[in-house]
Design an enzyme around this catalytic site. Structure first.
Site, PDB file in Angstrom:
ATOM      1  N   GLU A   1       0.864  -1.186   0.000  1.00 20.89           N
ATOM      2  CA  GLU A   1       0.000   0.000   0.000  1.00 20.89           C
ATOM      3  C   GLU A   1       0.897   1.232   0.000  1.00 20.89           C
ATOM      4  O   GLU A   1       1.930   1.251   0.654  1.00 20.89           O
ATOM      5  CB  GLU A   1      -0.894   0.004   1.239  1.00 20.89           C
ATOM      6  CG  GLU A   1      -1.985  -1.028   1.144  1.00 20.89           C
ATOM      7  CD  GLU A   1      -2.917  -0.993   2.350  1.00 20.89           C
ATOM      8  OE1 GLU A   1      -3.070   0.067   2.974  1.00 20.89           O
ATOM      9  OE2 GLU A   1      -3.475  -2.051   2.655  1.00 20.89           O
TER      10      GLU A   1
ATOM     11  N   LYS B   1       3.693 -16.675  -1.059  1.00 20.40           N
ATOM     12  CA  LYS B   1       3.097 -15.445  -0.535  1.00 20.40           C
ATOM     13  C   LYS B   1       3.117 -15.419   0.993  1.00 20.40           C
ATOM     14  O   LYS B   1       3.597 -14.465   1.618  1.00 20.40           O
ATOM     15  CB  LYS B   1       1.665 -15.307  -1.074  1.00 20.40           C
ATOM     16  CG  LYS B   1       0.888 -14.142  -0.512  1.00 20.40           C
ATOM     17  CD  LYS B   1       1.554 -12.812  -0.870  1.00 20.40           C
ATOM     18  CE  LYS B   1       1.064 -11.674  -0.022  1.00 20.40           C
ATOM     19  NZ  LYS B   1       0.017 -10.895  -0.562  1.00 20.40           N
TER      20      LYS B   1
ATOM     21  N   GLY C   1      10.408   0.007  15.682  1.00 13.42           N
ATOM     22  CA  GLY C   1       9.310   0.939  15.925  1.00 13.42           C
ATOM     23  C   GLY C   1       8.257   0.364  16.826  1.00 13.42           C
ATOM     24  O   GLY C   1       8.521  -0.546  17.640  1.00 13.42           O
TER      25      GLY C   1
ATOM     26  N   GLY D   1       1.763  -3.313  11.220  1.00 12.27           N
ATOM     27  CA  GLY D   1       0.302  -3.330  11.191  1.00 12.27           C
ATOM     28  C   GLY D   1      -0.165  -3.500   9.767  1.00 12.27           C
ATOM     29  O   GLY D   1       0.547  -4.042   8.920  1.00 12.27           O
TER      30      GLY D   1
ATOM     31  N   CYS E   1      -2.251  -6.884   5.967  1.00  7.31           N
ATOM     32  CA  CYS E   1      -1.595  -8.108   5.495  1.00  7.31           C
ATOM     33  C   CYS E   1      -0.767  -8.820   6.560  1.00  7.31           C
ATOM     34  O   CYS E   1      -1.034  -9.982   6.869  1.00  7.31           O
ATOM     35  CB  CYS E   1      -0.727  -7.780   4.286  1.00  7.31           C
ATOM     36  SG  CYS E   1      -1.723  -7.401   2.849  1.00  7.31           S
TER      37      CYS E   1
END
Ligand code: UDX
Length: 466
Positions: free
Chosen positions: A154, A220, A269, A273, A276
């Site tokens: 994304e 995947k 960090g 999130g 996926c």
């Protein structure tokens, strides 16, 4: 080629628009009539860089049309299944939408077509799909099946589509392989005009991995789980750095220069999130367990990630002593920059934890505010980072948007009640922030004080005492 894409979500809409852009005639379908109408009117159901332009251009040229699923599959040479596979309560992927598409294809598709699973699905879903198609279509339909996982991120999905590192296809017939090669020919040959970066023409050609359906399906889940593991690993090393006085930036740099490790995905960090990684890791643990393999390594990847928020709250508590009643600015709601997606976003979980402790939270995000309102309706949303920072006890950086790199820190220094920045994404070097008079806390690095910081002066004084 005549291609139908079923599912107009992040993966489906991006894939449909990009396939139209490289010359195919694409029909994109969804069972949400409202979404289809929105798209027909030229508006987007979510934000993705460059997507709107490509959708509008191809829709105007009629190379991309939006239709009901039953219509869209008629006469298609290739049908891409891009519907959601959200997690069920037990962690398994919910395949009901995939099964539903199989039944519609069996009933309405015509001629010889290739059904391609693009949604992230458990290994052996292809076998089930094939069986469903045979059971429901009988001899009516000549239909091959393939797996072709997407690796689109994304925020850079359009670029990733045009410049993939690899295209993976899982097939069991030569015809299926030939169809997929034809579908991706412009990408494989890099013979198209890149709509995003015209100067990208000379990027390396992607590798084509042709394999069986099961291996393709596993690639995947294994890839996403491996990347998630890398993040949890570096997050634990960051904790160790804090405890020992080491610096995670240098440690990650030193590790990443080994080509066997590589520098990507070594940013510590507040955790990973998005839609996926959390669901894919969870599903992969279940898939392994159902196949008789205890993938306990991945269970720990999940546990480490879940603990990131508590650890960040502890950092805040250490600085503020009491969280209740403190005013906190949260900069960043999206699960990562350049997207408006807040699904499984660490910032949302963090805000929930802070609100539970009665903190007064004000939030700002350049893109994700509307989506965040749906999950946190009562939060105080601000229209700029400056508004969010006014009179706050601490600024929390939770998504590394470029906009935050260019903030006027002198101005913010004049707005806050206390000059404290707690950076959950290591966006800055300590020097950059302390130069503006802030006390700077980050991940896996020692706290940094500005020279006029009272606490700093006191700690120096303390160090000088016998
Ligand atoms: C991911 C995969 O990268 C993509 O190939 C797949 O098809 C879909 O899932 P995406 O969910 O868009 O893509 O996000 P990604 O950029 O991979 O980041 C996932 C999460 O990891 C984000 O929350 C990000 O902040 C976090 N992350 C990433 C880190 O915490 N540290 C890192 O070093 C990298």
């Amino acid at each position: 080629m005549k291609i139908s894409v079923i599912g107009a979500g992040y993966v489906g809409l991006t894939t449909a628009a990009c396939l139209a852009e490289i010359g195919h005639s694409v029909r994109c379908a969804d069972n949400d009539e409202g979404k289809l109408n929105l798209l027909r009117s030229g508006r987007m159901p979510f934000f993705e860089t460059h997507l709107e332009t490509i959708v509008q251009r191809n829709h105007a040229a009629r190379t991309l049309q939006f239709e009901e699923v039953e219509n869209a599959v008629k006469g298609a040479e290739a049908i891409l299944i891009c519907v959601g596979t959200p997690p069920l309560d037990n962690g398994d992927a919910d395949l009901s939408a995939v099964a539903n598409v199989a039944r519609i294809v069996a009933k309405h598709a015509t001629g010889h077509c290739l059904v391609i699973e693009k949604s992230t699905v458990p290994v052996k879903t292809g076998q089930q799909l094939k069986r469903q198609l045979q059971l429901y279509a009988g001899n009516r339909l000549q239909c091959d099946l393939a797996s072709n996982p997407e690796f689109l991120r994304e925020g850079t999905a359009i670029h990733d589509f045009f410049h993939p590192d690899r295209i993976v296809i899982g097939v069991d017939t030569e015809w299926a392989a030939a169809q997929l090669r034809e579908m991706y020919r412009p990408i494989l040959e890099q013979s198209f005009h890149c709509p995003v970066h015209p100067q990208c023409q000379h990027t390396p050609k992607p590798a084509l991995i042709v394999t069986d359906t099961e291996s393709s399906e596993l690639i995947k889940h294994a890839s996403n789980s491996f990347l998630a593991m890398k993040i949890s690993f570096i997050n634990m090393v960051a904790d160790l750095c804090e405890a020992t006085g080491a610096n995670i930036t240098k440690v990650a740099q030193g590790m990443g220069m080994d080509p066997r490790i590589g520098p990507a995905f070594l940013n510590p960090g507040i955790g990973f999130g998005g839609f996926c990684f959390p669901k894919d890791v969870q599903a992969f643990v279940r898939i392994a367990s159902q196949a008789g393999c205890d993938f306990s390594l991945l269970k720990e990847v999940e546990n480490i990630n879940k603990r990131r928020i508590d650890r960040f709250v502890e950092k805040i508590r250490q600085e503020l002593w009491v969280i209740a009643g403190r005013k906190l600015a949260v900069l960043g709601l999206a699960f990562k920059p350049n997207t408006d997606d807040v699904r499984f976003a660490p910032a949302i979980e963090l805000i929930r934890a802070l609100v539970r402790e009665s903190a007064i939270v004000r939030a700002y995000d350049p893109q994700a505010t509307e989506k965040a309102k749906a999950v946190l309706p009562n939060l105080d949303y601000c229209s700029s980072p400056y508004e969010a920072s006014a009179d706050t006890d601490a600024i929390l950086l939770t998504t590394e948007w470029d906009e935050f790199r260019a903030l006027d820190w002198e101005r913010i220094r004049g707005l806050v009640a206390r000059p404290l920045i707690i950076d959950g994404r290591n966006m800055f070097t300590p020097e950059e922030i302390t130069a503006h008079g802030f006390h700077y806390i980050s991940i896996g690095r020692q706290p940094a004080f500005s020279s006029d910081d009272e606490v700093f002066s006191r700690s120096k004084l303390g160090a000088a005492l016998p």
